[in-house]
Design a protein around this motif. Structure first.
Motif, PDB file in Angstrom:
ATOM      1  N   PHE A 103      57.147  34.223  33.636  1.00 53.67           N
ATOM      2  CA  PHE A 103      58.129  34.019  32.576  1.00 53.67           C
ATOM      3  C   PHE A 103      57.820  34.913  31.387  1.00 53.67           C
ATOM      4  O   PHE A 103      56.698  35.433  31.252  1.00 53.67           O
ATOM      5  CB  PHE A 103      58.191  32.544  32.156  1.00 53.67           C
ATOM      6  CG  PHE A 103      56.889  31.999  31.635  1.00 53.67           C
ATOM      7  CD1 PHE A 103      56.613  31.999  30.266  1.00 53.67           C
ATOM      8  CD2 PHE A 103      55.929  31.491  32.515  1.00 53.67           C
ATOM      9  CE1 PHE A 103      55.408  31.505  29.787  1.00 53.67           C
ATOM     10  CE2 PHE A 103      54.717  31.001  32.033  1.00 53.67           C
ATOM     11  CZ  PHE A 103      54.447  31.005  30.683  1.00 53.67           C
ATOM     12  N   GLU A 155      53.989  36.320  31.202  1.00 54.50           N
ATOM     13  CA  GLU A 155      52.901  35.699  31.968  1.00 54.50           C
ATOM     14  C   GLU A 155      53.279  35.790  33.440  1.00 54.50           C
ATOM     15  O   GLU A 155      54.402  35.455  33.815  1.00 54.50           O
ATOM     16  CB  GLU A 155      52.772  34.209  31.599  1.00 54.50           C
ATOM     17  CG  GLU A 155      52.420  33.936  30.152  1.00 54.50           C
ATOM     18  CD  GLU A 155      50.914  34.004  29.887  1.00 54.50           C
ATOM     19  OE1 GLU A 155      50.154  34.307  30.837  1.00 54.50           O
ATOM     20  OE2 GLU A 155      50.531  33.778  28.730  1.00 54.50           O
ATOM     21  N   SER A 196      57.328  35.503  27.355  1.00 56.13           N
ATOM     22  CA  SER A 196      56.798  34.686  26.267  1.00 56.13           C
ATOM     23  C   SER A 196      56.471  35.552  25.054  1.00 56.13           C
ATOM     24  O   SER A 196      55.860  36.618  25.188  1.00 56.13           O
ATOM     25  CB  SER A 196      55.534  33.962  26.752  1.00 56.13           C
ATOM     26  OG  SER A 196      54.793  33.506  25.634  1.00 56.13           O
ATOM     27  N   GLN A 197      56.867  35.088  23.895  1.00 50.56           N
ATOM     28  CA  GLN A 197      56.551  35.819  22.665  1.00 50.56           C
ATOM     29  C   GLN A 197      55.049  35.869  22.421  1.00 50.56           C
ATOM     30  O   GLN A 197      54.559  36.780  21.754  1.00 50.56           O
ATOM     31  CB  GLN A 197      57.239  35.154  21.454  1.00 50.56           C
ATOM     32  CG  GLN A 197      58.713  35.451  21.307  1.00 50.56           C
ATOM     33  CD  GLN A 197      59.014  36.945  21.109  1.00 50.56           C
ATOM     34  OE1 GLN A 197      58.125  37.779  21.077  1.00 50.56           O
ATOM     35  NE2 GLN A 197      60.297  37.268  21.019  1.00 50.56           N
ATOM     36  N   ARG A 198      54.313  34.884  22.946  1.00 53.33           N
ATOM     37  CA  ARG A 198      52.886  34.824  22.653  1.00 53.33           C
ATOM     38  C   ARG A 198      52.027  35.618  23.651  1.00 53.33           C
ATOM     39  O   ARG A 198      50.835  35.785  23.451  1.00 53.33           O
ATOM     40  CB  ARG A 198      52.408  33.359  22.625  1.00 53.33           C
ATOM     41  CG  ARG A 198      52.926  32.549  21.424  1.00 53.33           C
ATOM     42  CD  ARG A 198      52.557  31.095  21.536  1.00 53.33           C
ATOM     43  NE  ARG A 198      52.903  30.527  22.832  1.00 53.33           N
ATOM     44  CZ  ARG A 198      54.148  30.163  23.178  1.00 53.33           C
ATOM     45  NH1 ARG A 198      55.140  30.295  22.332  1.00 53.33           N
ATOM     46  NH2 ARG A 198      54.393  29.663  24.371  1.00 53.33           N
ATOM     47  N   ALA A 199      52.648  36.105  24.726  1.00 53.14           N
ATOM     48  CA  ALA A 199      51.859  36.775  25.773  1.00 53.14           C
ATOM     49  C   ALA A 199      51.809  38.286  25.536  1.00 53.14           C
ATOM     50  O   ALA A 199      52.560  38.839  24.738  1.00 53.14           O
ATOM     51  CB  ALA A 199      52.463  36.473  27.143  1.00 53.14           C
ATOM     52  N   LYS A 259      65.910  29.869  31.121  1.00 47.93           N
ATOM     53  CA  LYS A 259      65.149  28.771  31.728  1.00 47.93           C
ATOM     54  C   LYS A 259      66.062  27.695  32.321  1.00 47.93           C
ATOM     55  O   LYS A 259      65.852  27.207  33.442  1.00 47.93           O
ATOM     56  CB  LYS A 259      64.242  28.171  30.658  1.00 47.93           C
ATOM     57  CG  LYS A 259      63.174  27.226  31.198  1.00 47.93           C
ATOM     58  CD  LYS A 259      62.219  26.817  30.072  1.00 47.93           C
ATOM     59  CE  LYS A 259      61.282  25.710  30.545  1.00 47.93           C
ATOM     60  NZ  LYS A 259      60.677  25.963  31.868  1.00 47.93           N
ATOM     61  N   ASP A 314      62.390  34.758  24.913  1.00 44.90           N
ATOM     62  CA  ASP A 314      61.298  33.806  25.069  1.00 44.90           C
ATOM     63  C   ASP A 314      61.668  32.671  26.023  1.00 44.90           C
ATOM     64  O   ASP A 314      62.705  32.022  25.862  1.00 44.90           O
ATOM     65  CB  ASP A 314      60.963  33.227  23.681  1.00 44.90           C
ATOM     66  CG  ASP A 314      59.620  32.515  23.673  1.00 44.90           C
ATOM     67  OD1 ASP A 314      58.619  33.134  24.088  1.00 44.90           O
ATOM     68  OD2 ASP A 314      59.587  31.337  23.268  1.00 44.90           O
ATOM     69  N   GLY A 315      60.839  32.438  27.011  1.00 42.48           N
ATOM     70  CA  GLY A 315      61.050  31.340  27.943  1.00 42.48           C
ATOM     71  C   GLY A 315      61.821  31.705  29.198  1.00 42.48           C
ATOM     72  O   GLY A 315      61.841  30.933  30.165  1.00 42.48           O
TER      73      GLY A 315
END
Lengths: 308, 308
Positions: B286, B233, B288-291, B265, B169-170
């Protein structure tokens, strides 16, 4: 024959059918020869690279199995896969090695049934299990003519791989199994690579020179003789022929996948007494500085590239 | 998607054109998976086997290059050979490895000119020299559709190979070079495998996850995301496009053979300052866990097996 002479003797329009497989490899690979220590390159059944540690050698092999060359469209798919792996294993056996890892690539037409491809891989997997071989990668691509590519990584540990070049004057010439009729009998699809036998012969320092018979004794033995810079005498009556086939078939058809090897004269009797395997072992001649390095003309081995 | 589901969803009469390359490999290789320590198998750019000694890893790759798929009958033969080797080298680069040894196999029709085959091998040899790669063996067979097979053995020493699965993540998402128009521009024949760049990224612990872009960013990035169990993303405006080509070409045509990798990052700025190579470096998004883990439907990567 020297690669240089071959190059000079063909015009720029020459076709592959005008030369044999050996000449082609000499032309293609002559500039690839390496003299780095610990490396054996072109001209052996496998490439050899010395590993780290004492007496560790890695064997490295790639082999392609092609539709209408090594199998027919009607060949049962499990046997296509089995053969693709068995051929490469036979080259590891030919140096006395143990197989470690394999990569399998396949070129297939989009119109093939998934079911067929699955069966091909089942054939590969079941033979791999028999030799505790790990398949660690694969690759697929499109090709109208079905082919399989097997890349193998093996080793010898505690002993050296047996090269083709180790035969010397007076050595006995031995062969495993029976020769001939491989295509008609189905042996070319069902043979068991001589991994156990090859390892035993190498680890026990029995074999001084070794290879597998893939193109027929009449083509492969002269290769070993050339690599060892020596001639040979054959006892034609001693050649083990598959039941129902002829001496010519045994010498020239190829795809026998048996081991051919030289043994020091003083070890021959001991070898025959010690041989622990079910597969037959037979002395068929000996190496001699005074003998020729070729078979009579009427015996010619199998060559994919030869005309017509 | 799970291999099990795929198997259930196709009838025994299904053809290869009904599935994609990934599904095919999952079907074929699901039973080949290994859990032995020190071995990374299916699903990476190369198979990895831990060597002896501290921090020594061997990379192992086989790759086929086929006429009418990867090159045309009219492609200059030196470039056919060059591409066959460059493709396999790109997979070594994708893990940060150094190439050591190669075996080259060729399937050719008897009606090919010797001259053409010689030129193919010259193309291979000249690229091999540029990377100090030793060609230690070869194999020839007959095939109507010309193909080349390259088997490579490489290593990482003092650092680990970079897998596809290391993105978290990130992490910033970076790409080398420019994307798109590979076939039309001739890049697919002339690209320089990113061996130096990949090794630098791996040895310096810059890249956490890495692969090469062979089937197009829109197909390859989701593979990395899936291997890393994470979404991404993309900043579409940041994607480096070859001059004269479109964003769709950059995402979907494939054969870019550029490196795609993730960087922590906090290291991103330092990476950009330290980058010592001429080839461009670009951050394009990048992780991302949410993407999501996929591109929009209109962007689909190259797939040999996809219909029609």
């Amino acid at each position: 024959m020297q690669p240089h002479n071959i190059l000079l003797s063909f015009s720029s329009g020459s076709l592959l059918r005008d030369i044999n497989e050996e000449q082609l490899l000499e032309i293609l690979l002559k500039d690839f020869q390496t003299n780095r220590p610990g490396i054996v390159g072109i001209g052996e059944d496998c490439a050899v690279v010395q590993g780290r540690g004492n007496d560790l050698y890695y064997l490295f092999k790639v082999d392609a199995t092609v539709e209408n060359v090594h199998f027919e469209a009607e060949t049962p798919p499990e046997l296509i896969g089995r053969k693709a792996l068995a051929r490469a294993l036979s080259d590891i056996a030919a140096m006395g090695g143990e197989p470690l890892y394999a990569l399998v690539g396949i070129g297939i037409s989009k119109d093939q049934k998934i079911e067929k491809i699955k069966k091909i891989y089942e054939g590969i997997r079941s033979l791999a299990q028999a030799f505790d071989l790990l398949i660690i990668g694969g690759e697929t691509t499109v090709c109208e003519q079905l082919f399989l590519v097997v890349s193998l990584w093996g080793k010898t540990e505690g002993y050296k791989p047996v090269l083709r070049s180790g035969a010397t004057d007076g050595d006995g010439l031995f062969v495993t199994g029976v020769l001939g009729g491989s295509f008609q009998s189905g042996h070319h699809l069902m043979f068991m690579p001589r991994i156990k036998e090859g390892k035993w012969l190498a680890a026990g320092r029995w074999a001084k020179a070794m290879m597998d018979i893939s193109d027929g004794l009449a083509k492969d033995l002269p290769r070993m003789a050339k690599a060892s810079s020596i001639g040979f005498e054959i006892d034609f009556d001693a050649i083990p022929i598959r039941g129902g086939y002829t001496i010519k078939s045994a010498l020239t058809e190829g795809e026998d996948y048996e081991l051919l090897f030289s043994v020091a004269k003083e070890k021959e009797d001991k070898l025959i007494q010690s041989w622990p395997f079910d597969v037959p072992l037979k002395k068929i001649g000996f190496f001699s500085q005074r003998a020729k390095r070729n078979f009579p003309d009427e015996f010619r081995g199998f060559d994919h590239f030869q005309k017509p």
